[in-house]
Design an enzyme around this catalytic site. Structure first.
Site, PDB file in Angstrom:
ATOM      1  N   HIS A   1       0.403  -0.969  -0.128  1.00  0.00           N
ATOM      2  CA  HIS A   1       0.012   0.067   0.241  1.00  0.00           C
ATOM      3  C   HIS A   1       0.945   1.165  -0.087  1.00  0.00           C
ATOM      4  O   HIS A   1       0.658   2.177  -0.829  1.00  0.00           O
ATOM      5  CB  HIS A   1      -0.986  -0.489   1.276  1.00  0.00           C
ATOM      6  CG  HIS A   1      -1.765   1.352   1.593  1.00  0.00           C
ATOM      7  ND1 HIS A   1      -2.528   1.520   0.307  1.00  0.00           N
ATOM      8  CD2 HIS A   1      -1.410   2.021   2.419  1.00  0.00           C
ATOM      9  CE1 HIS A   1      -2.423   3.085   1.142  1.00  0.00           C
ATOM     10  NE2 HIS A   1      -2.078   3.409   2.519  1.00  0.00           N
TER      11      HIS A   1
ATOM     12  N   GLU B   1       1.623   5.552  12.769  1.00  0.00           N
ATOM     13  CA  GLU B   1      -0.382   4.991  12.834  1.00  0.00           C
ATOM     14  C   GLU B   1      -0.030   3.303  13.241  1.00  0.00           C
ATOM     15  O   GLU B   1      -0.685   3.197  14.299  1.00  0.00           O
ATOM     16  CB  GLU B   1      -0.917   5.469  12.144  1.00  0.00           C
ATOM     17  CG  GLU B   1      -2.131   5.000  12.137  1.00  0.00           C
ATOM     18  CD  GLU B   1      -2.951   6.056  13.547  1.00  0.00           C
ATOM     19  OE1 GLU B   1      -2.335   7.017  13.625  1.00  0.00           O
ATOM     20  OE2 GLU B   1      -4.527   5.539  13.346  1.00  0.00           O
ATOM     21  N   ASP B   2       0.748   2.682  12.210  1.00  0.00           N
ATOM     22  CA  ASP B   2       0.429   1.461  13.061  1.00  0.00           C
ATOM     23  C   ASP B   2       1.774   0.436  12.773  1.00  0.00           C
ATOM     24  O   ASP B   2       0.999  -0.756  13.324  1.00  0.00           O
ATOM     25  CB  ASP B   2       0.217   0.375  11.096  1.00  0.00           C
ATOM     26  CG  ASP B   2      -1.614   1.461  10.619  1.00  0.00           C
ATOM     27  OD1 ASP B   2      -2.600   1.791  11.677  1.00  0.00           O
ATOM     28  OD2 ASP B   2      -1.658   1.136   9.732  1.00  0.00           O
TER      29      ASP B   2
HETATM   30 MN    MN Z   1      -2.328   4.398   4.352  1.00  0.00          MN
END
Ligand code: MN
Length: 319
Positions: A62, A90-91
Site C-alpha cells: 500500500h 500509526e500502525d
Molecule cells: Mn495509508
C-alpha cells in the site's frame, strides 16, 4: 521438471511495486536519492512485517503504491520516503524520533503530519467533517506535501475498496467527494481529482456507473471516426499556420458527465463535451491565434465559450 520449478522464484507483489517505483524515480532523481527511498522501503517493510491488506497482500504494498502516484507527479525524495513510511507511526511501534534519526527531520515531520490527519479520519462523522477540513487546511499551510501524501493515500484506498460492506464503501466515497476531491481540485491535481471522483461514483452508485461506462464505450466506438477527422483537421491547420502547437484528444471524466446529466436533466446524447481536444501552445499569443483558427473551422456556441486566460479558474488554472 520439479527442479526447474524450484529454482524459479516468483516475484512478490511488493518487489514488483518497488521496482516500478525505482524505475519512475530514475527519470528525475539521482542514484543517492533513489537509494534513500529503497532504504525507506526496507525499513517500512520490516516495520509492517506480519501486517496485511484486506486483499491479502503484504501491507507494504500500500505505501509503495502511494509513493508511485507521487513519483508520477515528480515529487521530491523526502516526500517519496514519507509516502513509503506514511503508516509506520500509526500502525507500527516506530516513533517520530526514530524516523528523524534513521532518515531526516523533514521525513519525520511529513510522516507525523500525515499521521495527525489519519487520526481525524477514523472518527469522521458528519459533525467532525468541518473539523476535518479545518485540520487539512492547517496542515496545508505547514507543508503542502502532507496533503499530497494524504490524497495519494486516499486514492489507493479508494482503488482497493474491494469487498468492503456497501454501506462503509458509500461512507468513504461520500467523504472523498466532499473533502478530498475538492482539495485536489484546489491544488490543481486534476488527474487525482478525476480518479477520486470516478472511484467514489462507482462505490456509491455501482449500477449507474456500469451503465454510463458502457454507454460511453459504445459512443466512443461510434464517434471514433469523427474524432480522428477533427484531430487531423486541427493538425493540418496548425501546420499551415506554421505554429508550434500540439493537439491531443481526451475523454471527459465519467463523474463530471454524470453530474451534468443529473443537474441539467439531459441524456448522454445531449452532453456535448464528452470528448475534448487540447491544443498546447508555447505562449499566450499563439493560444489566442490558435483559438481564432479553431473558431474559423468550427463555430463556437454562443454563451458556452470561456476564456480562462483572461478569467482564470479559482485554482489558478488558465487555458
Ligand atoms: Mn495509508
Amino acid at each position: 521438471m520439479l527442479q526447474v520449478a524450484d529454482t524459479i522464484e516468483l516475484e512478490r507483489p511488493q518487489e514488483k511495486l518497488i521496482r516500478r517505483l525505482c524505475s519512475t524515480l530514475s527519470s528525475y532523481l539521482d542514484q543517492a536519492q533513489i537509494d534513500d527511498c529503497i532504504r525507506a522501503y526496507e525499513f517500512g517493510a520490516k516495520a509492517h512485517t506480519g501486517q496485511f491488506r484486506k486483499s491479502g497482500e503484504a501491507y507494504i504494498c500500500h505505501p509503495v503504491a502511494v509513493a508511485i502516484s507521487l513519483a508520477e507527479m515528480r515529487m521530491d525524495a523526502n516526500c517519496i520516503m514519507a509516502a513509503i513510511l506514511h503508516d509506520v507511526i500509526e500502525d507500527t511501534g516506530v516513533d517520530k524520533q526514530e524516523l528523524a534519526k534513521t532518515f531526516n527531520r523533514e521525513v519525520s515531520e511529513l510522516v507525523d503530519g500525515v499521521t495527525k490527519l489519519t487520526k481525524i479520519d477514523s472518527k469522521s462523522h458528519a459533525e467532525t467533517q468541518a473539523e476535518n477540513v479545518r485540520k487539512m487546511f492547517l496542515a496545508m499551510g505547514k507543508d503542502l506535501r502532507v496533503i499530497m501524501v494524504k490524497l495519494a493515500d486516499r486514492l489507493h484506498n479508494m482503488q482497493t475498496l474491494g469487498a468492503m460492506p456497501a454501506e462503509k464503501k458509500r461512507r468513504i466515497a461520500r467523504e472523498t467527494l466532499d473533502i478530498y476531491a475538492p482539495i485536489a481540485n484546489r491544488l490543481g491535481m486534476n488527474s487525482i481529482r478525476h480518479k477520486l471522483e470516478t472511484l467514489s461514483f462507482q462505490a456509491m452508485y455501482p449500477r449507474r456507473h456500469a451503465i454510463l461506462d458502457n454507454a460511453l464505450k459504445k459512443a466512443r466506438g461510434n464517434r471514433r471516426k469523427i474524432i480522428d477527422v477533427i484531430e487531423n483537421t486541427l493538425k493540418n491547420r496548425i501546420k499551415q499556420a506554421s505554429m508550434n502547437c500540439d493537439v491531443s484528444g481526451r475523454e471527459k471524466n465519467l463523474y463530471s458527465i454524470y453530474q451534468k446529466m443529473l443537474h441539467k436533466k439531459v441524456s448522454l446524447n445531449d452532453v456535448f463535451d464528452v470528448y475534448a481536444f487540447r491544443i498546447f501552445c508555447d505562449n499566450v499569443d499563439d493560444c489566442y491565434r490558435m483559438m481564432g483558427i479553431v473558431h474559423n473551422l468550427y463555430k463556437p456556441i454562443p454563451g458556452r465559450f470561456k476564456d480562462y486566460i483572461a478569467v482564470p479558474k479559482a485554482n489558478g488554472y488558465q487555458s
